[in-house]
Design an enzyme around this catalytic site. Structure first.
Site, PDB file in Angstrom:
ATOM      1  N   LYS A  24      -3.369  16.014  -6.814  1.00 60.57           N
ATOM      2  CA  LYS A  24      -2.614  15.971  -8.075  1.00 60.57           C
ATOM      3  C   LYS A  24      -1.824  17.271  -8.283  1.00 60.57           C
ATOM      4  O   LYS A  24      -0.712  17.242  -8.820  1.00 60.57           O
ATOM      5  CB  LYS A  24      -3.559  15.709  -9.257  1.00 60.57           C
ATOM      6  CG  LYS A  24      -4.162  14.303  -9.271  1.00 60.57           C
ATOM      7  CD  LYS A  24      -3.108  13.215  -9.412  1.00 60.57           C
ATOM      8  CE  LYS A  24      -3.721  11.823  -9.608  1.00 60.57           C
ATOM      9  NZ  LYS A  24      -2.719  10.755  -9.718  1.00 60.57           N
TER      10      LYS A  24
ATOM     11  N   TYR B  91      -9.183  15.292  -5.045  1.00 60.31           N
ATOM     12  CA  TYR B  91      -8.363  14.680  -6.104  1.00 60.31           C
ATOM     13  C   TYR B  91      -7.499  15.757  -6.784  1.00 60.31           C
ATOM     14  O   TYR B  91      -6.294  15.567  -6.979  1.00 60.31           O
ATOM     15  CB  TYR B  91      -9.287  13.995  -7.118  1.00 60.31           C
ATOM     16  CG  TYR B  91      -8.582  13.213  -8.210  1.00 60.31           C
ATOM     17  CD1 TYR B  91      -8.101  11.931  -7.975  1.00 60.31           C
ATOM     18  CD2 TYR B  91      -8.417  13.745  -9.487  1.00 60.31           C
ATOM     19  CE1 TYR B  91      -7.465  11.207  -8.981  1.00 60.31           C
ATOM     20  CE2 TYR B  91      -7.786  13.018 -10.496  1.00 60.31           C
ATOM     21  CZ  TYR B  91      -7.315  11.751 -10.244  1.00 60.31           C
ATOM     22  OH  TYR B  91      -6.682  11.038 -11.250  1.00 60.31           O
TER      23      TYR B  91
ATOM     24  N   ASP C 164       0.864  -1.185   0.000  1.00 56.81           N
ATOM     25  CA  ASP C 164       0.000   0.000   0.000  1.00 56.81           C
ATOM     26  C   ASP C 164       0.901   1.236   0.000  1.00 56.81           C
ATOM     27  O   ASP C 164       1.639   1.464   0.965  1.00 56.81           O
ATOM     28  CB  ASP C 164      -0.871  -0.045   1.274  1.00 56.81           C
ATOM     29  CG  ASP C 164      -1.829   1.124   1.369  1.00 56.81           C
ATOM     30  OD1 ASP C 164      -1.708   2.079   0.574  1.00 56.81           O
ATOM     31  OD2 ASP C 164      -2.699   1.085   2.263  1.00 56.81           O
ATOM     32  N   VAL C 165       0.841   2.028  -1.049  1.00 55.05           N
ATOM     33  CA  VAL C 165       1.735   3.193  -1.116  1.00 55.05           C
ATOM     34  C   VAL C 165       1.432   4.209  -0.010  1.00 55.05           C
ATOM     35  O   VAL C 165       2.269   5.064   0.292  1.00 55.05           O
ATOM     36  CB  VAL C 165       1.711   3.902  -2.501  1.00 55.05           C
ATOM     37  CG1 VAL C 165       2.228   2.995  -3.599  1.00 55.05           C
ATOM     38  CG2 VAL C 165       0.338   4.454  -2.833  1.00 55.05           C
TER      39      VAL C 165
ATOM     40  N   SER D 236      -2.169  14.138 -13.503  1.00 56.97           N
ATOM     41  CA  SER D 236      -3.454  14.198 -14.215  1.00 56.97           C
ATOM     42  C   SER D 236      -3.648  15.626 -14.738  1.00 56.97           C
ATOM     43  O   SER D 236      -3.042  16.575 -14.206  1.00 56.97           O
ATOM     44  CB  SER D 236      -4.596  13.882 -13.248  1.00 56.97           C
ATOM     45  OG  SER D 236      -5.854  14.159 -13.836  1.00 56.97           O
TER      46      SER D 236
HETATM   47  P1  NAP Z   1      -7.431   2.055 -11.720  1.00 52.68           P
HETATM   48  O1  NAP Z   1      -7.856   1.428 -12.990  1.00 52.68           O
HETATM   49  O2  NAP Z   1      -8.434   2.273 -10.652  1.00 52.68           O
HETATM   50  O3  NAP Z   1      -6.186   1.209 -11.131  1.00 52.68           O
HETATM   51  C1  NAP Z   1      -5.603   1.637  -9.931  1.00 52.68           C
HETATM   52  C2  NAP Z   1      -4.342   0.838  -9.663  1.00 52.68           C
HETATM   53  O4  NAP Z   1      -3.724   1.366  -8.480  1.00 52.68           O
HETATM   54  C3  NAP Z   1      -4.621  -0.624  -9.378  1.00 52.68           C
HETATM   55  O5  NAP Z   1      -3.526  -1.375  -9.863  1.00 52.68           O
HETATM   56  C4  NAP Z   1      -4.679  -0.673  -7.848  1.00 52.68           C
HETATM   57  O6  NAP Z   1      -4.316  -1.952  -7.321  1.00 52.68           O
HETATM   58  C5  NAP Z   1      -3.618   0.347  -7.498  1.00 52.68           C
HETATM   59  N1  NAP Z   1      -3.782   0.958  -6.174  1.00 52.68           N
HETATM   60  C6  NAP Z   1      -4.836   1.648  -5.694  1.00 52.68           C
HETATM   61  N2  NAP Z   1      -4.577   2.103  -4.453  1.00 52.68           N
HETATM   62  C7  NAP Z   1      -3.329   1.665  -4.152  1.00 52.68           C
HETATM   63  C8  NAP Z   1      -2.486   1.801  -3.023  1.00 52.68           C
HETATM   64  N3  NAP Z   1      -2.898   2.482  -1.930  1.00 52.68           N
HETATM   65  N4  NAP Z   1      -1.259   1.235  -3.044  1.00 52.68           N
HETATM   66  C9  NAP Z   1      -0.843   0.552  -4.133  1.00 52.68           C
HETATM   67  N5  NAP Z   1      -1.586   0.393  -5.232  1.00 52.68           N
HETATM   68  C10 NAP Z   1      -2.814   0.941  -5.241  1.00 52.68           C
HETATM   69  O7  NAP Z   1      -6.794   3.502 -11.983  1.00 52.68           O
HETATM   70  P2  NAP Z   1      -6.132   4.114 -13.316  1.00 52.68           P
HETATM   71  O8  NAP Z   1      -7.174   4.820 -14.066  1.00 52.68           O
HETATM   72  O9  NAP Z   1      -5.276   3.102 -13.970  1.00 52.68           O
HETATM   73  O10 NAP Z   1      -5.219   5.251 -12.650  1.00 52.68           O
HETATM   74  C11 NAP Z   1      -3.823   5.093 -12.434  1.00 52.68           C
HETATM   75  C12 NAP Z   1      -3.226   6.451 -12.110  1.00 52.68           C
HETATM   76  O11 NAP Z   1      -3.470   7.343 -13.194  1.00 52.68           O
HETATM   77  C13 NAP Z   1      -3.832   7.115 -10.877  1.00 52.68           C
HETATM   78  O12 NAP Z   1      -2.813   7.817 -10.189  1.00 52.68           O
HETATM   79  C14 NAP Z   1      -4.831   8.096 -11.459  1.00 52.68           C
HETATM   80  O13 NAP Z   1      -5.078   9.177 -10.595  1.00 52.68           O
HETATM   81  C15 NAP Z   1      -4.113   8.505 -12.710  1.00 52.68           C
HETATM   82  N6  NAP Z   1      -4.966   9.053 -13.759  1.00 52.68           N
HETATM   83  C16 NAP Z   1      -6.007   8.345 -14.279  1.00 52.68           C
HETATM   84  C17 NAP Z   1      -6.783   8.906 -15.291  1.00 52.68           C
HETATM   85  C18 NAP Z   1      -7.931   8.187 -15.930  1.00 52.68           C
HETATM   86  O14 NAP Z   1      -8.683   8.827 -16.686  1.00 52.68           O
HETATM   87  N7  NAP Z   1      -8.115   6.910 -15.704  1.00 52.68           N
HETATM   88  C19 NAP Z   1      -6.481  10.181 -15.766  1.00 52.68           C
HETATM   89  C20 NAP Z   1      -5.420  10.882 -15.217  1.00 52.68           C
HETATM   90  C21 NAP Z   1      -4.657  10.298 -14.225  1.00 52.68           C
HETATM   91  P3  NAP Z   1      -5.407  -3.144  -7.120  1.00 52.68           P
HETATM   92  O15 NAP Z   1      -5.768  -3.618  -8.488  1.00 52.68           O
HETATM   93  O16 NAP Z   1      -4.674  -4.178  -6.341  1.00 52.68           O
HETATM   94  O17 NAP Z   1      -6.565  -2.530  -6.406  1.00 52.68           O
END
Ligand code: NAP
Length: 276
Positions: free
Chosen positions: A184, A180, A78-79, A167
């Site tokens: 960010k 959020y 857990d980060v 983001s």
């Molecule tokens: P996601 O599909 O919800 O996946 C989240 C990932 O983070 C999963 O692998 C999850 O692990 C892991 N995770 C969550 N909480 C954690 C913790 N406390 N410690 C370690 N691992 C943790 O999210 P995503 O869309 O891929 O987003 C990834 C990153 O990109 C995030 O920082 C998000 O803010 C950023 N982002 C996303 C978007 C978008 O549109 N999707 C846009 C801009 C930025 P588990 O599978 O084990 O739960």
């Protein structure tokens, strides 16, 4: 003349730690790194062990197809937890013996999107703990380990990097998820701080600002964003993919920005562009 570290030329055996790589953008980053080659991968996850295994085996398969064998191991952590952050670095040290690339990707959306007139302190604390404090202090540990390995010499240009996934929310006000956005925006400053501090060590520090990317995180708001894309949200009128982000990380990882640090890379379909 500056003397660089001896590991700079040892491209085949480099090691990357990617947080939150079981799903979504983190998985996309791992797969693109595997395709490009040159890195063994430590795949971090929190709860979805099965998905993390899938990422690791897909990475090995993609690497093999592209003609390189790579190690891809999964590591729970857990980060948001100081002990777990130390555990991640200990894992990399014990299993791989070196660290060349940290990708701070793990992050969460608020459990409930709430107007900032109503949103709770609990949600704020959770978002800051996971999305800001976690990557900031994991970077501290990773940087110390990289510096120790460098043995007092700067890294060869482009060979050691920290990439943080922030983001467009770092600079875009969404009043239904202020927690959020604030986390960010803080993470954007984290990139500047670490870039300034680690430059003397030759370690590059980069920020990637994805736009709207198709993952589990955005699944709940798919229809809303479909409509926004149809209404000209971005110059490129489509959802971003985890692979789009993975390709940007790979460009950094392969040393294609040897004279850049503190840089923000937009992976947003042109969202930032002002148009009239
Ligand atoms: P996601 O599909 O919800 O996946 C989240 C990932 O983070 C999963 O692998 C999850 O692990 C892991 N995770 C969550 N909480 C954690 C913790 N406390 N410690 C370690 N691992 C943790 O999210 P995503 O869309 O891929 O987003 C990834 C990153 O990109 C995030 O920082 C998000 O803010 C950023 N982002 C996303 C978007 C978008 O549109 N999707 C846009 C801009 C930025 P588990 O599978 O084990 O739960």
């Amino acid at each position: 003349m500056v003397q660089h570290d001896a590991q700079g030329s040892d491209a085949a055996g480099r090691v990357a730690l990617i947080t939150g790589a079981s799903r979504g953008i983190g998985r996309g980053i791992a797969l693109e790194l595997a395709r490009a080659g040159g890195y063994h991968l430590a795949i971090n996850y929190l709860a979805n062990e099965g998905a993390a295994y899938e990422t690791a085996s897909a990475c090995r398969a993609v690497g093999r197809e592209a003609g390189h064998e790579l190690r891809a191991e999964i590591v729970r952590g857990d980060v948001a937890s100081a002990a777990d952050r130390q555990g991640l670095i200990d894992f990399v040290r014990e299993r791989y013996g070196r660290l060349d690339l940290l990708v701070n990707n793990a992050g969460v959306a608020p459990s409930v999107r709430a107007d900032i007139l109503e949103a709770t302190e609990e949600s704020f604390d959770r978002l800051v703990q996971i999305n800001l404090k976690g990557p900031y202090f994991l970077t501290q540990l990773a940087a110390r380990y990289m510096i120790e390995q460098l043995g007092g010499r700067p890294a060869a240009p482009g060979t050691r990097n920290v990439v943080t996934i922030t983001s467009i929310s770092a600079y875009t006000a969404s009043v239904n998820r202020g927690d959020y956005c604030i986390a960010k925006a803080g993470l954007a400053m984290h990139t500047k701080l670490w870039a300034a501090r680690l430059a003397e060590c030759g370690i590059g520090v980069f920020e990637i600002q994805p736009g709207v990317i198709e993952t589990d995180m955005t699944a709940a708001v798919r229809a809303r964003y479909d409509a926004l894309f149809a209404a000209d949200l971005t110059p490129f009128p489509r959802w971003g993919t985890p692979a789009d982000v993975g390709k940007a990380v790979t460009a950094v990882a392969r040393g294609h920005f040897p004279y850049s640090t503190g840089m923000v890379i937009d992976v947003d379909g042109g969202f930032r562009l002002r148009r009239l």
